[in-house]
Design a protein around this motif. Structure first.
Motif, PDB file in Angstrom:
ATOM      1  N   ARG A 142       0.834  -1.207   0.000  1.00 32.58           N
ATOM      2  CA  ARG A 142       0.000   0.000   0.000  1.00 32.58           C
ATOM      3  C   ARG A 142       0.868   1.257   0.000  1.00 32.58           C
ATOM      4  O   ARG A 142       0.605   2.211  -0.736  1.00 32.58           O
ATOM      5  N   GLU A 143       1.924   1.262   0.835  1.00 33.03           N
ATOM      6  CA  GLU A 143       2.788   2.432   0.880  1.00 33.03           C
ATOM      7  C   GLU A 143       3.504   2.626  -0.456  1.00 33.03           C
ATOM      8  O   GLU A 143       3.649   3.759  -0.932  1.00 33.03           O
ATOM      9  N   ALA A 144       3.926   1.527  -1.069  1.00 32.38           N
ATOM     10  CA  ALA A 144       4.583   1.623  -2.380  1.00 32.38           C
ATOM     11  C   ALA A 144       3.645   2.231  -3.409  1.00 32.38           C
ATOM     12  O   ALA A 144       4.053   3.058  -4.242  1.00 32.38           O
ATOM     13  N   GLY A 145       2.377   1.834  -3.352  1.00 33.89           N
ATOM     14  CA  GLY A 145       1.399   2.355  -4.300  1.00 33.89           C
ATOM     15  C   GLY A 145       1.120   3.830  -4.147  1.00 33.89           C
ATOM     16  O   GLY A 145       0.641   4.481  -5.090  1.00 33.89           O
ATOM     17  N   MET A 146       1.402   4.384  -2.983  1.00 33.58           N
ATOM     18  CA  MET A 146       1.188   5.810  -2.757  1.00 33.58           C
ATOM     19  C   MET A 146       2.283   6.662  -3.392  1.00 33.58           C
ATOM     20  O   MET A 146       2.081   7.849  -3.648  1.00 33.58           O
ATOM     21  N   TYR A 147       3.452   6.065  -3.648  1.00 35.54           N
ATOM     22  CA  TYR A 147       4.571   6.840  -4.177  1.00 35.54           C
ATOM     23  C   TYR A 147       4.958   6.451  -5.606  1.00 35.54           C
ATOM     24  O   TYR A 147       5.546   7.268  -6.323  1.00 35.54           O
ATOM     25  N   ALA A 148       4.652   5.229  -6.010  1.00 33.27           N
ATOM     26  CA  ALA A 148       5.024   4.767  -7.346  1.00 33.27           C
ATOM     27  C   ALA A 148       3.898   5.018  -8.345  1.00 33.27           C
ATOM     28  O   ALA A 148       2.720   4.995  -7.993  1.00 33.27           O
ATOM     29  N   ASP A 149       4.272   5.279  -9.594  1.00 29.75           N
ATOM     30  CA  ASP A 149       3.279   5.408 -10.655  1.00 29.75           C
ATOM     31  C   ASP A 149       2.804   4.038 -11.122  1.00 29.75           C
ATOM     32  O   ASP A 149       1.648   3.862 -11.476  1.00 29.75           O
ATOM     33  N   ARG A 150       3.721   3.085 -11.153  1.00 30.16           N
ATOM     34  CA  ARG A 150       3.349   1.720 -11.527  1.00 30.16           C
ATOM     35  C   ARG A 150       4.061   0.732 -10.631  1.00 30.16           C
ATOM     36  O   ARG A 150       5.229   0.927 -10.256  1.00 30.16           O
ATOM     37  N   LEU A 151       3.376  -0.349 -10.281  1.00 27.24           N
ATOM     38  CA  LEU A 151       3.965  -1.485  -9.579  1.00 27.24           C
ATOM     39  C   LEU A 151       3.802  -2.721 -10.457  1.00 27.24           C
ATOM     40  O   LEU A 151       2.804  -2.855 -11.170  1.00 27.24           O
ATOM     41  N   SER A 152       4.778  -3.584 -10.401  1.00 26.57           N
ATOM     42  CA  SER A 152       4.657  -4.824 -11.169  1.00 26.57           C
ATOM     43  C   SER A 152       5.232  -5.978 -10.378  1.00 26.57           C
ATOM     44  O   SER A 152       6.223  -5.828  -9.651  1.00 26.57           O
ATOM     45  N   VAL A 153       4.571  -7.112 -10.496  1.00 31.03           N
ATOM     46  CA  VAL A 153       5.006  -8.346  -9.841  1.00 31.03           C
ATOM     47  C   VAL A 153       5.340  -9.343 -10.939  1.00 31.03           C
ATOM     48  O   VAL A 153       4.470  -9.715 -11.733  1.00 31.03           O
ATOM     49  N   ASN A 154       6.582  -9.763 -11.034  1.00 35.73           N
ATOM     50  CA  ASN A 154       6.972 -10.714 -12.069  1.00 35.73           C
ATOM     51  C   ASN A 154       6.418 -12.103 -11.780  1.00 35.73           C
ATOM     52  O   ASN A 154       6.679 -12.678 -10.714  1.00 35.73           O
TER      53      ASN A 154
END
Length: 419
Positions: free
Chosen positions: A156-168
């Motif tokens: 959740r915290e990553a999503g607040m600062y990143a434009d995109r998240l990806s899980v390989n």
């Protein structure tokens, strides 16, 4: 730049080249507070492409190439005898800011090997994004690789600062993962993808009724699969991608051909690099599912488990389904026209707009960008059919391939050289 940081950059930028899922697409983070950078569409110079064709540059590095896992297909696996390095949080922040100020980049793509455990690694990646946003007021594009097994709180915290998240996903099938990366579990990859999907949906619903809702991964989530390391067919890969698009609202699935970096006997294609054309055909099939209304079963099934390397997937489908053709370009439904080989969506939209004024003929279609060398076998227009209707699939295939070959020879003929 300090010599040690330069050495780390050389090692960790090189290690990051195997990750292809760094497209900067979908973000609209504007610089409204007189901060540093801007990910709003309209800026960009190189390396990664947005949906509108804009080119952007990203600093693409690993936080570390140390890893606790021993995946057979990975250059950073713990048993591999390579030079290891790890950035500190501050070093990545400083590199990003300094490279941006020199106009080298517009954003950051940050992935990592796993050192100690997933939470330990993910927490440092989040700190980098947080420091860039809050301390340096950096408004450029940030793409973080979400570490499978990390906690929901960190996601959740990553999503607040990143434009995109990806899980390989790494490998297309669970069987392949068990064979080549037995320490990893598909469930650990699914859990963060599911969390991100649900959080995106929740905030979208809140945005309908509340004036202020936190920004959360505005460019969505994506994933990457390695092609050719296991024994999966193209059918396995395309059907997997279709399921994940539907289940997790992915923006993109990236396909990375396996590059031989290991002598592990579990790898079936030992010493052989996956042909670039296989990657290309998978991306074409992916495009047909996302924008042209095709489903995975239409493109590949048990009778046709591999994509044809000689012809594109749309033409391959059309040749297997000649009973759908010819299609009258002046009366057919939009998405049916989109299934005609040689007609892209831009041309489809032009056809739909133009035919409301008058019936279209061959000349008008060519002016709209229709590739008549392909489309002529599958359509009729104001002047009827251009070719006879009793061609077999194989005859059409041969003629199209021969025309393409002749065109290639003509373009590369020595007599046409200006020198």
């Amino acid at each position: 730049m300090q010599e040690r940081v330069h050495e780390k950059l050389s090692i960790l930028a090189d290690a990051a080249k195997y990750d292809v899922s760094c497209a900067s697409s979908g973000s609209d983070r504007k610089n409204t507070n007189k901060g540093l950078g801007n990910a709003h569409p309209g800026m960009g110079i190189c390396h990664s492409y947005t949906p509108d064709g804009r080119c952007v540059s990203l600093l693409k590095i690993l936080l570390t190439n140390h890893c606790i896992y021993d995946c057979a297909y990975c250059v950073s696996r713990k048993s591999n005898d390579i030079k290891r390095a790890a950035f500190t949080v501050q070093e990545v922040v400083d590199l990003t800011i300094n490279f941006y100020r020199r106009n080298y980049i517009e954003g950051l793509f940050l992935s990592s090997g796993i050192f100690k455990d997933p939470d330990f690694t993910m927490e440092r990646m989040v700190r980098i994004a947080k420091d860039l946003r809050t301390i340096h007021r950096f408004n450029g594009y940030i793409h973080l690789k979400a570490i499978p097994g990390a906690s929901d709180e960190l996601m959740r915290e990553a999503g607040m600062y990143a434009d995109r998240l990806s899980v390989n996903l790494e490998l297309p099938t669970e069987e392949g993962l068990k064979l080549l990366a037995p320490e990893k579990k598909r469930a650990d990859m699914i859990q963060p993808m599911n969390y991100l999907k649900n959080e995106i949906i929740r905030l979208e619903d809140e945005r309908k009724v509340l004036k202020k809702v936190p920004i959360f991964v505005p460019a969505g989530q994506s994933t990457q699969v390695i092609v050719g390391a296991g024994r999966e067919t193209d059918k396995d890969i395309v059907h997997m991608a279709s399921r994940f698009y539907q289940q997790f609202r992915l923006k993109r699935v990236y396909y990375s051909g396996y590059v031989p970096i290991s002598n592990d006997a579990r790898l079936p294609g030992l010493g052989q690099q996956v042909p670039m054309m296989r990657e290309n055909r998978l991306y074409q099939a992916d495009w047909l599912m996302r924008f042209y209304g095709f489903n995975a079963q239409e493109l590949l099934d048990d009778a046709n488990p591999h994509l044809d390397t000689e012809i594109d997937p749309k033409l391959s489908w059309a040749l297997r389904n000649l009973h759908f053709f010819p299609i009258d370009i002046n009366t057919a439904d939009k998405m049916l026209i989109a299934r005609i080989p040689g007609i892209g969506m831009n041309s489809v939209n032009k056809i739909i707009a133009a035919r409301s004024f008058s019936a279209l003929g061959w000349d008008q279609l060519q002016q709209m960008g229709v590739q008549l060398n392909r489309a002529k076998y599958f359509i009729t227009c104001k002047k009827g059919a251009m070719v006879k209707k009793d061609y077999t699939s194989e005859q059409i295939r041969r003629q199209i391939l021969n025309q393409s070959h002749s065109k290639y020879l003509k373009l590369h003929s020595p007599q046409l050289s200006l020198f």
